[in-house]
Scaffold this motif. Structure first.
Motif, PDB file in Angstrom:
ATOM      1  N   THR A  31      69.154 -30.295 -19.074  1.00 57.47           N
ATOM      2  CA  THR A  31      69.463 -31.542 -18.403  1.00 57.47           C
ATOM      3  C   THR A  31      68.133 -32.112 -18.363  1.00 57.47           C
ATOM      4  OG1 THR A  31      71.341 -30.280 -17.325  1.00 57.47           O
ATOM      5  CG2 THR A  31      70.209 -32.400 -16.439  1.00 57.47           C
ATOM      6  N   THR A  32      68.136 -33.450 -18.664  1.00 61.30           N
ATOM      7  CA  THR A  32      66.805 -34.402 -18.519  1.00 61.30           C
ATOM      8  C   THR A  32      67.755 -35.748 -18.043  1.00 61.30           C
ATOM      9  OG1 THR A  32      66.986 -35.220 -20.514  1.00 61.30           O
ATOM     10  CG2 THR A  32      65.730 -33.413 -19.979  1.00 61.30           C
ATOM     11  N   ASP A  33      66.838 -36.621 -17.289  1.00 59.26           N
ATOM     12  CA  ASP A  33      67.527 -37.852 -16.692  1.00 59.26           C
ATOM     13  C   ASP A  33      68.366 -38.676 -17.786  1.00 59.26           C
ATOM     14  OD1 ASP A  33      66.011 -37.145 -14.224  1.00 59.26           O
ATOM     15  OD2 ASP A  33      64.482 -38.751 -14.949  1.00 59.26           O
ATOM     16  N   GLY A  34      69.635 -38.675 -17.212  1.00 61.48           N
ATOM     17  CA  GLY A  34      70.364 -39.501 -17.955  1.00 61.48           C
ATOM     18  C   GLY A  34      71.076 -38.876 -19.416  1.00 61.48           C
ATOM     19  N   ARG A  35      70.756 -37.665 -19.483  1.00 65.48           N
ATOM     20  CA  ARG A  35      71.577 -36.732 -20.627  1.00 65.48           C
ATOM     21  C   ARG A  35      71.480 -35.328 -20.422  1.00 65.48           C
ATOM     22  NH1 ARG A  35      67.730 -37.798 -25.582  1.00 65.48           N
ATOM     23  NH2 ARG A  35      68.436 -39.719 -25.400  1.00 65.48           N
ATOM     24  N   VAL A  36      72.564 -34.673 -21.126  1.00 68.13           N
ATOM     25  CA  VAL A  36      72.650 -33.341 -21.141  1.00 68.13           C
ATOM     26  C   VAL A  36      72.501 -32.937 -22.674  1.00 68.13           C
ATOM     27  CG1 VAL A  36      74.184 -31.315 -20.762  1.00 68.13           C
ATOM     28  CG2 VAL A  36      73.801 -33.089 -19.140  1.00 68.13           C
ATOM     29  N   GLU A  37      71.871 -31.840 -22.954  1.00 73.30           N
ATOM     30  CA  GLU A  37      71.481 -31.302 -24.318  1.00 73.30           C
ATOM     31  C   GLU A  37      72.211 -29.841 -24.346  1.00 73.30           C
ATOM     32  OE1 GLU A  37      67.952 -30.819 -27.286  1.00 73.30           O
ATOM     33  OE2 GLU A  37      67.825 -32.392 -25.976  1.00 73.30           O
ATOM     34  N   PHE A  38      72.860 -29.583 -25.466  1.00 76.55           N
ATOM     35  CA  PHE A  38      73.527 -28.250 -25.648  1.00 76.55           C
ATOM     36  C   PHE A  38      73.850 -28.057 -26.919  1.00 76.55           C
ATOM     37  CE2 PHE A  38      76.541 -31.653 -25.146  1.00 76.55           C
ATOM     38  CZ  PHE A  38      77.971 -31.198 -25.968  1.00 76.55           C
ATOM     39  N   SER A  39      74.103 -26.834 -27.324  1.00 79.98           N
ATOM     40  CA  SER A  39      74.387 -26.241 -28.779  1.00 79.98           C
ATOM     41  C   SER A  39      75.821 -25.814 -28.955  1.00 79.98           C
ATOM     42  CB  SER A  39      73.352 -24.990 -28.946  1.00 79.98           C
ATOM     43  OG  SER A  39      72.165 -25.370 -29.015  1.00 79.98           O
ATOM     44  N   GLY A  40      76.371 -26.041 -29.917  1.00 79.21           N
ATOM     45  CA  GLY A  40      77.939 -25.633 -30.579  1.00 79.21           C
ATOM     46  C   GLY A  40      78.105 -25.893 -31.630  1.00 79.21           C
ATOM     47  N   ASP A  41      79.380 -25.317 -32.074  1.00 74.53           N
ATOM     48  CA  ASP A  41      79.849 -25.727 -33.388  1.00 74.53           C
ATOM     49  C   ASP A  41      80.895 -26.889 -33.590  1.00 74.53           C
ATOM     50  OD1 ASP A  41      82.326 -24.532 -32.355  1.00 74.53           O
ATOM     51  OD2 ASP A  41      82.117 -22.941 -33.275  1.00 74.53           O
ATOM     52  N   ASP A  42      81.493 -26.871 -34.833  1.00 70.75           N
ATOM     53  CA  ASP A  42      82.650 -28.046 -34.811  1.00 70.75           C
ATOM     54  C   ASP A  42      83.366 -28.189 -33.785  1.00 70.75           C
ATOM     55  OD1 ASP A  42      81.272 -28.597 -37.393  1.00 70.75           O
ATOM     56  OD2 ASP A  42      82.634 -27.690 -38.416  1.00 70.75           O
ATOM     57  N   HIS A  43      84.062 -26.827 -33.452  1.00 66.84           N
ATOM     58  CA  HIS A  43      84.751 -26.819 -32.333  1.00 66.84           C
ATOM     59  C   HIS A  43      84.234 -27.428 -31.163  1.00 66.84           C
ATOM     60  CE1 HIS A  43      88.506 -24.675 -34.086  1.00 66.84           C
ATOM     61  NE2 HIS A  43      87.545 -24.245 -34.747  1.00 66.84           N
ATOM     62  N   ILE A  44      83.234 -27.167 -30.721  1.00 69.16           N
ATOM     63  CA  ILE A  44      82.465 -27.779 -29.519  1.00 69.16           C
ATOM     64  C   ILE A  44      82.181 -29.194 -29.567  1.00 69.16           C
ATOM     65  CG2 ILE A  44      80.582 -27.416 -28.100  1.00 69.16           C
ATOM     66  CD1 ILE A  44      82.197 -25.290 -27.435  1.00 69.16           C
ATOM     67  N   LEU A  45      81.827 -29.603 -30.885  1.00 64.39           N
ATOM     68  CA  LEU A  45      81.596 -30.854 -31.008  1.00 64.39           C
ATOM     69  C   LEU A  45      82.834 -31.721 -30.839  1.00 64.39           C
ATOM     70  CD1 LEU A  45      79.726 -32.621 -33.927  1.00 64.39           C
ATOM     71  CD2 LEU A  45      81.970 -33.415 -33.206  1.00 64.39           C
ATOM     72  N   CYS A  46      83.890 -31.156 -31.111  1.00 60.06           N
ATOM     73  CA  CYS A  46      85.233 -32.017 -31.201  1.00 60.06           C
ATOM     74  C   CYS A  46      85.799 -31.842 -29.640  1.00 60.06           C
ATOM     75  CB  CYS A  46      86.220 -31.408 -31.883  1.00 60.06           C
ATOM     76  SG  CYS A  46      86.110 -31.457 -33.895  1.00 60.06           S
ATOM     77  N   ARG A  47      85.554 -30.702 -29.176  1.00 57.83           N
ATOM     78  CA  ARG A  47      86.129 -30.476 -27.744  1.00 57.83           C
ATOM     79  C   ARG A  47      85.267 -31.326 -26.794  1.00 57.83           C
ATOM     80  NH1 ARG A  47      85.811 -24.353 -26.439  1.00 57.83           N
ATOM     81  NH2 ARG A  47      87.084 -24.373 -28.389  1.00 57.83           N
ATOM     82  N   ALA A  48      84.068 -31.503 -27.211  1.00 59.80           N
ATOM     83  CA  ALA A  48      83.180 -32.241 -26.126  1.00 59.80           C
ATOM     84  C   ALA A  48      83.684 -33.782 -25.918  1.00 59.80           C
ATOM     85  CB  ALA A  48      81.657 -32.399 -26.539  1.00 59.80           C
ATOM     86  N   ASN A  49      83.984 -34.512 -27.323  1.00 57.46           N
ATOM     87  CA  ASN A  49      84.629 -35.742 -27.457  1.00 57.46           C
ATOM     88  C   ASN A  49      86.065 -35.864 -26.798  1.00 57.46           C
ATOM     89  OD1 ASN A  49      83.014 -37.726 -29.063  1.00 57.46           O
ATOM     90  ND2 ASN A  49      82.779 -35.861 -30.295  1.00 57.46           N
ATOM     91  N   LEU A  50      86.807 -34.880 -26.997  1.00 56.27           N
ATOM     92  CA  LEU A  50      87.964 -35.064 -26.303  1.00 56.27           C
ATOM     93  C   LEU A  50      88.112 -34.699 -24.897  1.00 56.27           C
ATOM     94  CD1 LEU A  50      90.011 -32.940 -29.322  1.00 56.27           C
ATOM     95  CD2 LEU A  50      90.508 -35.209 -28.338  1.00 56.27           C
ATOM     96  N   CYS A  51      87.172 -33.685 -24.384  1.00 56.83           N
ATOM     97  CA  CYS A  51      87.533 -33.417 -22.905  1.00 56.83           C
ATOM     98  C   CYS A  51      86.396 -33.696 -21.884  1.00 56.83           C
ATOM     99  CB  CYS A  51      87.628 -31.699 -22.965  1.00 56.83           C
ATOM    100  SG  CYS A  51      89.049 -30.911 -23.873  1.00 56.83           S
ATOM    101  N   LEU A  52      85.153 -33.906 -22.304  1.00 56.37           N
ATOM    102  CA  LEU A  52      84.271 -34.224 -21.378  1.00 56.37           C
ATOM    103  C   LEU A  52      84.590 -35.707 -20.666  1.00 56.37           C
ATOM    104  CD1 LEU A  52      80.882 -33.317 -23.175  1.00 56.37           C
ATOM    105  CD2 LEU A  52      82.114 -32.191 -21.329  1.00 56.37           C
ATOM    106  N   ARG A  53      84.702 -35.459 -19.264  1.00 55.42           N
ATOM    107  CA  ARG A  53      84.901 -36.558 -18.312  1.00 55.42           C
ATOM    108  C   ARG A  53      83.672 -37.568 -17.923  1.00 55.42           C
ATOM    109  NH1 ARG A  53      90.011 -35.471 -17.189  1.00 55.42           N
ATOM    110  NH2 ARG A  53      90.647 -33.247 -17.307  1.00 55.42           N
ATOM    111  N   THR A  54      82.669 -37.030 -17.954  1.00 56.02           N
ATOM    112  CA  THR A  54      81.281 -37.759 -17.450  1.00 56.02           C
ATOM    113  C   THR A  54      80.418 -38.027 -18.391  1.00 56.02           C
ATOM    114  OG1 THR A  54      80.367 -35.840 -16.848  1.00 56.02           O
ATOM    115  CG2 THR A  54      81.581 -36.945 -15.140  1.00 56.02           C
ATOM    116  N   ALA A  55      80.550 -37.840 -19.667  1.00 58.69           N
ATOM    117  CA  ALA A  55      79.699 -38.195 -20.994  1.00 58.69           C
ATOM    118  C   ALA A  55      80.026 -39.447 -21.484  1.00 58.69           C
ATOM    119  CB  ALA A  55      79.883 -37.094 -21.918  1.00 58.69           C
ATOM    120  N   GLU A  56      78.933 -40.213 -21.729  1.00 58.48           N
ATOM    121  CA  GLU A  56      79.157 -41.691 -22.341  1.00 58.48           C
ATOM    122  C   GLU A  56      79.558 -41.509 -23.747  1.00 58.48           C
ATOM    123  OE1 GLU A  56      79.384 -44.486 -20.431  1.00 58.48           O
ATOM    124  OE2 GLU A  56      79.298 -43.034 -18.841  1.00 58.48           O
ATOM    125  N   ARG A  57      78.861 -40.592 -24.573  1.00 56.40           N
ATOM    126  CA  ARG A  57      79.135 -40.363 -25.923  1.00 56.40           C
ATOM    127  C   ARG A  57      78.660 -39.035 -26.282  1.00 56.40           C
ATOM    128  NH1 ARG A  57      78.749 -44.354 -29.086  1.00 56.40           N
ATOM    129  NH2 ARG A  57      78.806 -45.999 -27.211  1.00 56.40           N
TER     130      ARG A  57
END
Length: 380
Positions: A31-57
């Protein structure tokens, strides 16, 4: 494929977003100011878009390097594996920002990055001209203190655009901020919820969606859905997973009101589009008429600020009326306001304060865990 992903967020929501990422399976979360960085595969990429509530993109991090000159910027970008994502027909526009860096001209940086990406793809595909008629692979860059980060945007339209709010009142709160406040309030499947200044219903709807565990992005599409490098089957599987995790037996109930009949109608329309109309009850009512529940409940609201909707004096009269109305019961209150005199006009000091941003507007989230009778504000 494994990715290093970046999810930008509103300032003040980093910790909440990091928690979301961890719960959905993201790894090596930083975590840094204004962003969160993390690792994952295709499923995590798609899941992040579908499910994250507080991410801007959700962005794919292609690389990071020092760039104090245009030569360093060009060489750093050309070394990145664009061909793993961008096809021969695909579009790859460039946008970004530069702050506190030797390279401060954004248009010049855009041109250099575009030229380097074209050179890289020319070497890999042997093409002298790219039509860019296919799916968009938006290249984003940030250059901060001479450190360049090059990314690909997988979301397209910002994730706060859930799809349920086609229309809004004059001063809407951002969906991602509303979701963050629902997280701070520990909204659960059985929460009794109130918003006496509902506007277009964003806070009410985000609280209901959280309680039911409705995927935030289930009603929309994403840029990366059109990319050849991510199998369509992964998107289908992640959508099915999201539907399976919905809490269909949740007993959440939300009550909202607004003095404006048009706002009430808009809230009901947006709740229907979001799929939570059965969980909410909305009525026309002045905030002074609000009475807290005798049950344990949560109230989250975004009262008028005075900058856009009303003059400040009128806005503070509303705060005073709200403070008197919220004097009794077992309800926990979370109220967001940019007014530094909020506590004075509300009538009592908050148990906790948390700094948040509503867009570019600096605010405080005032938390009242144990309601007490209001006191008369002192004159200054």
């Amino acid at each position: 494929m494994q990715y290093r992903l970046i999810a930008p967020c509103l300032f003040g929501l980093e910790g909440i977003l990091a928690g979301e990422v961890k719960r959905m399976g993201g790894e090596d979360v930083k975590t840094t100011d204004g962003r969160v960085e993390f690792s994952g595969d295709d499923h995590i990429l798609c899941r992040a878009n579908l499910c994250l509530r507080t991410a801007e993109r959700v962005l794919i991090k292609l690389g990071e390097f020092d760039a104090r000159s245009f030569t360093e910027l060009f060489d750093g970008v050309r070394a990145l594996p664009f061909e793993a994502f961008v096809g021969k027909q695909d579009a790859f526009p460039v946008k970004g920002y530069a702050l506190h860096s030797a390279l401060h001209s954004v248009p010049d940086c855009q041109k250099i990055i575009k030229k380097a990406a074209v050179e890289r793809l020319h070497e890999k595909y042997g093409l002298s001209w790219f039509e860019e008629t296919g799916p968009v692979h938006q290249i984003q860059f940030s250059i901060l203190r001479d450190r360049a980060t090059i990314m690909l945007d997988t979301s397209g339209v910002g994730l706060h655009k859930r799809g349920y709010r086609k229309n809004a009142n004059e001063a809407p709160i951002k969906e991602t901020l509303a979701a963050g406040m629902a997280d701070i309030a520990f909204v659960k499947r059985d929460t009794e919820f109130y918003d006496p200044c509902c506007g277009s219903g964003t806070i009410l709807i985000e609280a209901a969606m959280k309680a039911l565990n409705l995927p935030a992005g289930m009603g929309r599409t994403f840029a990366a859905q059109k990319w050849d490098c991510i199998p369509a089957s992964v998107w289908r599987e992640e959508r099915a997973r999201g539907l399976d995790l919905i809490r269909r037996d949740a007993s959440f109930v939300g009550y909202a009101s607004d003095i404006d009949p048009a706002a009430v109608e808009l809230t009901l329309e947006n709740a229907r589009k979001a799929g939570v109309s059965k969980q909410v009850h909305v009525r026309v009512r002045d905030v002074a008429e609000f009475r807290p529940s005798d049950n344990e409940a949560v109230l989250i609201t975004n009262p008028p600020y005075g900058e856009r909707l009303l003059d400040q004096q009128k806005a503070r009269e509303i705060l005073s009326a709200m403070g008197k109305a919220c004097a009794r019961g077992k309800t926990r209150y979370l109220i967001i306001s940019p007014d530094e005199e909020f506590e004075r006009y509300f009538g009592r000091r908050a148990d906790k304060r948390r700094k948040l941003y509503n867009g570019m507007l600096k605010c405080n989230l005032y938390l009242y865990d144990s309601p007490r009778p209001p006191r008369k504000p002192k004159d200054h």
